[in-house]
Design an enzyme around this catalytic site. Structure first.
Site, PDB file in Angstrom:
ATOM      1  N   ARG A 206      46.622  41.455  62.105  1.00 28.84           N
ATOM      2  CA  ARG A 206      48.101  41.539  62.005  1.00 28.84           C
ATOM      3  C   ARG A 206      48.790  41.761  60.541  1.00 28.84           C
ATOM      4  O   ARG A 206      49.700  42.187  60.484  1.00 28.84           O
ATOM      5  CB  ARG A 206      48.437  39.846  62.249  1.00 28.84           C
TER       6      ARG A 206
ATOM      7  N   ILE B 162      58.822  40.941  62.721  1.00 26.73           N
ATOM      8  CA  ILE B 162      57.432  40.779  63.460  1.00 26.73           C
ATOM      9  C   ILE B 162      57.564  39.298  64.111  1.00 26.73           C
ATOM     10  O   ILE B 162      57.726  38.511  63.478  1.00 26.73           O
ATOM     11  CB  ILE B 162      56.207  41.320  62.769  1.00 26.73           C
ATOM     12  N   SER B 163      57.160  39.368  65.419  1.00 33.66           N
ATOM     13  CA  SER B 163      57.507  37.964  66.000  1.00 33.66           C
ATOM     14  C   SER B 163      56.526  36.973  65.502  1.00 33.66           C
ATOM     15  O   SER B 163      55.248  37.497  65.185  1.00 33.66           O
ATOM     16  CB  SER B 163      57.505  38.173  67.549  1.00 33.66           C
ATOM     17  N   GLN B 164      56.516  35.645  65.655  1.00 35.58           N
ATOM     18  CA  GLN B 164      55.726  34.679  65.541  1.00 35.58           C
ATOM     19  C   GLN B 164      54.477  34.908  66.302  1.00 35.58           C
ATOM     20  O   GLN B 164      54.516  35.256  67.602  1.00 35.58           O
ATOM     21  CB  GLN B 164      56.349  33.162  65.832  1.00 35.58           C
TER      22      GLN B 164
END
Length: 217
Positions: free
Chosen positions: A35, A61-63
């Protein structure tokens, strides 16, 4: 100096498995995909934290948990063809590409699409087609799709995307106002009818396009 492998393992165990997501294939992929490569270098140390992060161009960027939850809701199989609306950093794209046969992903902001392509290629995730355009219109020439994932908040379910679902297909999308949405899973039945299940409340950047929100002036 952050040990990214340890941070990634902790992320999966504490943020994802501890919240009830235990699909073995998904967990394996989350343990593998780096990530930290999908965020700006200055923010790499925060890549495995429990929340969204800015990626430039007023996008995020999403959780990690939200990425895992939305992927889990799609009920993916290795043979699936998947459409993603909102490539962003490409992290969600990488998760999808590691689980299915092929991913088509649409990003309206060209610099994000180009950067995502660069990182995906570096990870040898070559089963991804990216184009720059209006994601609310889908990718008609490649339809129908077994699953569609929308990573931005919509005012309603775009009719075009629902139409591009294959019978038995699943569409996961946040729907609501510009400030808060509910995560929906839409299923297309064999007769073409749609059923919907409401999930958790969430907050995404707005889905901009003909069948979404208007771009800010």
């Amino acid at each position: 100096m952050v040990n990214f492998e340890i941070a990634r393992k902790r992320m999966v165990q504490e943020q994802i498995m501890a919240r009830g997501i235990t699909s073995p294939r998904l967990i394996e992929v989350l343990m593998k995909i780096p990530r930290h490569l999908f965020v700006q270098e200055a923010m790499a140390a925060q890549a495995y934290s429990d929340g969204p992060l800015p990626i430039g161009e007023k996008q995020t960027i999403s959780q990690p948990f939200m990425v895992a939850l939305m992927t889990d809701l799609l009920e993916l199989t290795p043979r699936d063809h998947v459409l993603e609306i909102g490539t962003g950093s490409g992290y969600q794209t990488a998760i999808l590409a590691s689980l299915v046969r092929r991913v088509w992903t649409i990003e309206r902001i060209r610099p994000l699409a180009m950067q995502a392509r660069k990182v995906l290629d570096s990870l040898h995730l070559l089963n991804v087609n990216i184009k720059v355009g209006d994601g609310t219109l889908g990718w008609e020439e490649e339809a129908p799709f077994d699953a569609i994932l929308v990573t931005a908040g919509a005012p309603a379910v775009p009719e075009t995307l629902a139409r591009q679902l294959a019978p038995g297909g699943r569409l996961v999308i946040p729907v609501g106002s510009e400030s808060t949405q509910t995560l929906l899973r839409i299923r297309k039945e064999a007769d073409g009818s749609l059923t919907r299940e409401a999930g958790i409340d969430c907050r995404f950047v707005p889905l901009i396009g003909q069948q979404g929100w208007h771009a800010p002036q």
